[in-house]
Design a protein around this motif. Structure first.
Motif, PDB file in Angstrom:
ATOM      1  N   LEU A   1       0.838  -1.193   0.000  1.00  0.00           N
ATOM      2  CA  LEU A   1       0.000   0.000   0.000  1.00  0.00           C
ATOM      3  C   LEU A   1       0.877   1.248   0.000  1.00  0.00           C
ATOM      4  CD1 LEU A   1      -2.515  -1.070   2.786  1.00  0.00           C
ATOM      5  CD2 LEU A   1      -2.829  -1.250   0.324  1.00  0.00           C
TER       6      LEU A   1
ATOM      7  N   LEU B   1      -2.985   7.057   1.504  1.00  0.00           N
ATOM      8  CA  LEU B   1      -4.059   6.300   0.873  1.00  0.00           C
ATOM      9  C   LEU B   1      -5.198   7.206   0.431  1.00  0.00           C
ATOM     10  CD1 LEU B   1      -4.228   3.262   3.288  1.00  0.00           C
ATOM     11  CD2 LEU B   1      -3.237   3.343   1.011  1.00  0.00           C
TER      12      LEU B   1
ATOM     13  N   GLU C   1      -8.701   6.923  -2.506  1.00  0.00           N
ATOM     14  CA  GLU C   1      -9.492   5.940  -3.252  1.00  0.00           C
ATOM     15  C   GLU C   1      -8.825   5.536  -4.566  1.00  0.00           C
ATOM     16  OE1 GLU C   1     -12.562   4.411  -2.308  1.00  0.00           O
ATOM     17  OE2 GLU C   1     -11.891   5.234  -0.402  1.00  0.00           O
TER      18      GLU C   1
ATOM     19  N   SER D   1      -5.535   5.715  -5.232  1.00  0.00           N
ATOM     20  CA  SER D   1      -4.129   5.332  -5.077  1.00  0.00           C
ATOM     21  C   SER D   1      -3.913   3.942  -5.666  1.00  0.00           C
ATOM     22  CB  SER D   1      -3.736   5.290  -3.593  1.00  0.00           C
ATOM     23  OG  SER D   1      -3.819   6.561  -3.003  1.00  0.00           O
TER      24      SER D   1
ATOM     25  N   VAL E   1      -2.317   0.324  -5.722  1.00  0.00           N
ATOM     26  CA  VAL E   1      -1.745  -0.694  -4.845  1.00  0.00           C
ATOM     27  C   VAL E   1      -1.136  -1.774  -5.731  1.00  0.00           C
ATOM     28  CG1 VAL E   1      -3.331  -0.235  -2.947  1.00  0.00           C
ATOM     29  CG2 VAL E   1      -3.958  -1.919  -4.656  1.00  0.00           C
TER      30      VAL E   1
ATOM     31  N   ARG F   1      -1.695  -4.792 -10.332  1.00  0.00           N
ATOM     32  CA  ARG F   1      -1.968  -3.471  -9.771  1.00  0.00           C
ATOM     33  C   ARG F   1      -3.463  -3.220  -9.772  1.00  0.00           C
ATOM     34  NH1 ARG F   1       2.409  -0.118  -9.317  1.00  0.00           N
ATOM     35  NH2 ARG F   1       4.320  -0.921 -10.186  1.00  0.00           N
TER      36      ARG F   1
ATOM     37  N   LYS G   1      -6.636  -0.323  -7.730  1.00  0.00           N
ATOM     38  CA  LYS G   1      -6.872   0.896  -6.964  1.00  0.00           C
ATOM     39  C   LYS G   1      -7.216   0.557  -5.518  1.00  0.00           C
ATOM     40  CE  LYS G   1      -7.888   3.883 -10.724  1.00  0.00           C
ATOM     41  NZ  LYS G   1      -8.599   5.032 -11.177  1.00  0.00           N
ATOM     42  N   TYR G   2      -6.754   1.424  -4.629  1.00  0.00           N
ATOM     43  CA  TYR G   2      -6.997   1.225  -3.208  1.00  0.00           C
ATOM     44  C   TYR G   2      -8.489   1.148  -2.906  1.00  0.00           C
ATOM     45  CZ  TYR G   2      -7.447   2.194   1.729  1.00  0.00           C
ATOM     46  OH  TYR G   2      -7.818   2.138   3.048  1.00  0.00           O
TER      47      TYR G   2
ATOM     48  N   LEU H   1      -9.733  -2.320  -3.378  1.00  0.00           N
ATOM     49  CA  LEU H   1      -9.171  -3.198  -2.359  1.00  0.00           C
ATOM     50  C   LEU H   1      -9.886  -2.983  -1.027  1.00  0.00           C
ATOM     51  CD1 LEU H   1      -6.845  -5.264  -2.064  1.00  0.00           C
ATOM     52  CD2 LEU H   1      -5.456  -3.386  -1.211  1.00  0.00           C
ATOM     53  N   LYS H   2     -10.160  -1.721  -0.709  1.00  0.00           N
ATOM     54  CA  LYS H   2     -10.866  -1.384   0.532  1.00  0.00           C
ATOM     55  C   LYS H   2     -12.281  -1.961   0.509  1.00  0.00           C
ATOM     56  CE  LYS H   2     -12.423   2.800   1.409  1.00  0.00           C
ATOM     57  NZ  LYS H   2     -12.505   4.229   1.754  1.00  0.00           N
TER      58      LYS H   2
END
Length: 63
Positions: A17, A21, A23, A25, A27, A35, A37-38, A41-42
């Motif tokens: 990460l 961080l 939204e 970003s 990862v 790869r 997006k954060y 993943l969240k």
């Protein structure tokens, strides 16, 4: 309760990460180089957490 975030590409849990961080970003999976997006993943982690919580809550009502 442990929640592991998983790479959408390989299912690996070794995800790097960024320090700040957001939204959007990026990862990166350390296993396959995938790869994403954060924010995605969240969302996946929140869905997993909800499932674990509901499972534990259901166990309380079994008794």
């Amino acid at each position: 309760m442990e929640i592991k975030v998983r790479c959408a590409r390989c299912g690996g849990t070794n995800v790097r990460l960024p320090e700040k961080l957001k939204e959007n970003s990026i990862v990166a999976c350390q296993s396959c180089g995938g790869r994403g997006k954060y924010g995605a993943l969240k969302a996946q982690a929140l869905t997993e957490a909800e499932g674990l919580f509901m499972g534990k809550l259901g166990e309380l009502y079994k008794h």
